[in-house]
Design an enzyme around this catalytic site. Structure first.
Site, PDB file in Angstrom:
ATOM      1  N   HIS A 298       0.718  -1.246   0.190  1.00 45.51           N
ATOM      2  CA  HIS A 298      -0.196   0.013  -0.117  1.00 45.51           C
ATOM      3  C   HIS A 298       0.973   1.081   0.151  1.00 45.51           C
ATOM      4  CE1 HIS A 298      -3.383  -2.853   1.142  1.00 45.51           C
ATOM      5  NE2 HIS A 298      -4.131  -1.564   0.719  1.00 45.51           N
ATOM      6  N   GLY A 299       2.102   1.064   0.388  1.00 43.82           N
ATOM      7  CA  GLY A 299       3.110   2.470   0.312  1.00 43.82           C
ATOM      8  C   GLY A 299       4.112   2.408   0.859  1.00 43.82           C
TER       9      GLY A 299
END
Length: 455
Positions: A298-299
């Site tokens: 996700h990041g």
């Protein structure tokens, strides 16, 4: 020609954002197309593995450089600084290509399935290019499997009125989720999270709940728009959200949230690692790996890693007690309301999910910890106070109506899939018109970008 038109439209669509990154999609397409065809004729096991690893290296190499280069560099420098050694290295001003986490996983599924001989490689380069760059789901999914989507490009497609009507209906519901629910919740979630030190515990709880509905309306709304748009073209994409906030435990939540990613990690990472077939240690290890990798996907921030690890902690008791496959049917199936026990489990599960979302939304680990610490303080029992509290009441009412519609339609592919189809036409059309009216009436004047465009 149909596929060529889709490729042209997809490249125009993506290039409108930044034409330079079209080269990444084209290069990934050419590499995986060539590797797939080479795997078809290559019988040597060692050479086949080399071809597979080449595909993995190219796709994850692009993803790693653009998304994680600065993250690893900054943490590397910080680690040496901790031990008194200074390293002079500068971060790069790297622009993250929109949707790179999605289309790299989509092309990887093709190479892996061809390697495992689950899929016959295609000789049609245009069809494969359309599969990789298909514009409705290019930038934020669903992450389609080649085994499902690619064969649909081999067939000539004709306009289907019933599919088009259903597609438009799902697009409408997706727009409502995004523009009415997500964007309204975003105003107050951003206000509270960005100024969390100024607010009481009760206000912070409200902020976390607002963000929970923001991210659900935002991401599932985009998925509905993408799936509905694809249906207009005659394509059937997989369901990406299945009413996750009605889950009775964390395992059920992850079967219903971002299904295309959850099943991707299950099939291409969790099961190859041994899944839950081994001993307790292997089960614990594999669970943490799958959730931490999912968080990191996700990041490039430690908050996402902690978010993944926290979900693993929530999931483990169910796995170890073999209760992770208990709730396979929709809650209160065929009933108007859940039982008291089901409702209690839903509330408990939602509480755990909201707690985890705090780490997902926080700027850093310290921010998340201070946020939760204030929630656990005596100010939790105060009345929420923040700017625009009166206007926020409208958002709360809209969320309540949204939840009721979702509950009513929870056994369909999306909330209004079947709702109203047996009504008289004027009533049914009035229902759809009221949704359009709500979008025009309640959408904020300031738009909020789709959250998952950053992934």
């Amino acid at each position: 020609m149909q596929n060529f038109l889709i490729v042209a439209a997809s490249y125009l669509f993506y290039g409108w954002w930044d034409w330079r990154f079209l080269s990444l999609i084209l290069f990934s397409t050419v590499v995986d197309y060539a590797i797939g065809n080479r795997l078809k004729i290559e019988g040597n096991p060692t050479k086949r593995k080399v071809l597979l690893y080449t595909s993995i290296f190219v796709n994850l190499g692009f993803l790693g450089f653009f998304k994680y280069y600065n993250f690893f560099l900054d943490n590397f420098i910080s680690a040496f600084s901790f031990f008194g050694t200074e390293i002079n290295a500068s971060s790069l001003n790297i622009i993250l290509p929109v949707g790179i986490s999605f289309y790299t996983f989509q092309t990887l599924s093709y190479s892996i399935d061809v390697y495992k001989r689950k899929l016959e490689p295609t000789d049609d380069f245009i069809a494969f290019s359309a599969f990789v760059s298909f514009f409705p789901q290019l930038v934020a999914g669903p992450i389609e499997r080649a085994t499902n989507l690619l064969p649909q490009f081999y067939k000539k497609r004709t306009f289907d009125y019933s599919k088009a009507v259903d597609g438009m209906r799902q697009i409408l519901w997706g727009l409502f989720k995004k523009m009415v629910i997500a964007d309204n919740c975003a105003q107050y979630a951003n206000l509270i999270f960005n100024n969390s030190s100024d607010y009481s515990g009760s206000t912070l709880v409200l902020g976390a709940v607002f963000f929970s509905f923001q991210i659900y309306g935002d991401f599932s709304g985009y998925s509905d728009i993408a799936i509905g748009t694809s249906r207009l073209f005659g394509f059937n994409l997989m369901q990406n959200f299945n009413f996750p906030y009605f889950s009775r435990d964390i395992a059920e939540f992850w079967r219903r949230w971002h299904i295309s990613l959850s099943t991707w990690f299950r099939d291409y990472l969790y099961i190859p690692l041994g899944g839950s077939r081994g001993g307790t240690w292997m089960k614990v290890r594999n669970t943490f790996i799958i959730f931490i990798v999912s968080g990191f996907w996700h990041g490039a921030n430690w908050t996402f890693i902690v978010w993944g690890a926290l979900n693993a902690v929530f999931f483990l008791p169910l796995l170890l007690t073999k209760n992770n496959r208990n709730n396979l049917k929709p809650v209160a199936q065929g009933k108007a309301l859940p039982s008291i026990k089901e409702f209690a489990y839903m509330l408990l599960t939602f509480g755990l999910i909201v707690t985890a979302w705090i780490f997902f939304r926080a700027e850093n680990i310290g921010h998340a910890i201070s946020y939760i610490s204030e929630i656990l303080s005596p100010s939790l029992f105060s009345i929420p106070q923040f700017d625009g509290r009166g206007r926020a009441f409208v958002a709360i009412v809209l969320v309540a109506i949204f939840v009721m519609l979702e509950w009513k339609g929870r056994e369909g592919q999306y909330a209004i899939a079947h709702l109203g189809q047996n009504w008289y036409r004027p009533i049914r059309w009035s229902f759809y018109a009221s949704i359009i009216f709500a979008i025009g009436m309640f959408m904020p004047s300031v738009e909020s970008p789709f959250i998952y465009f950053q992934f």
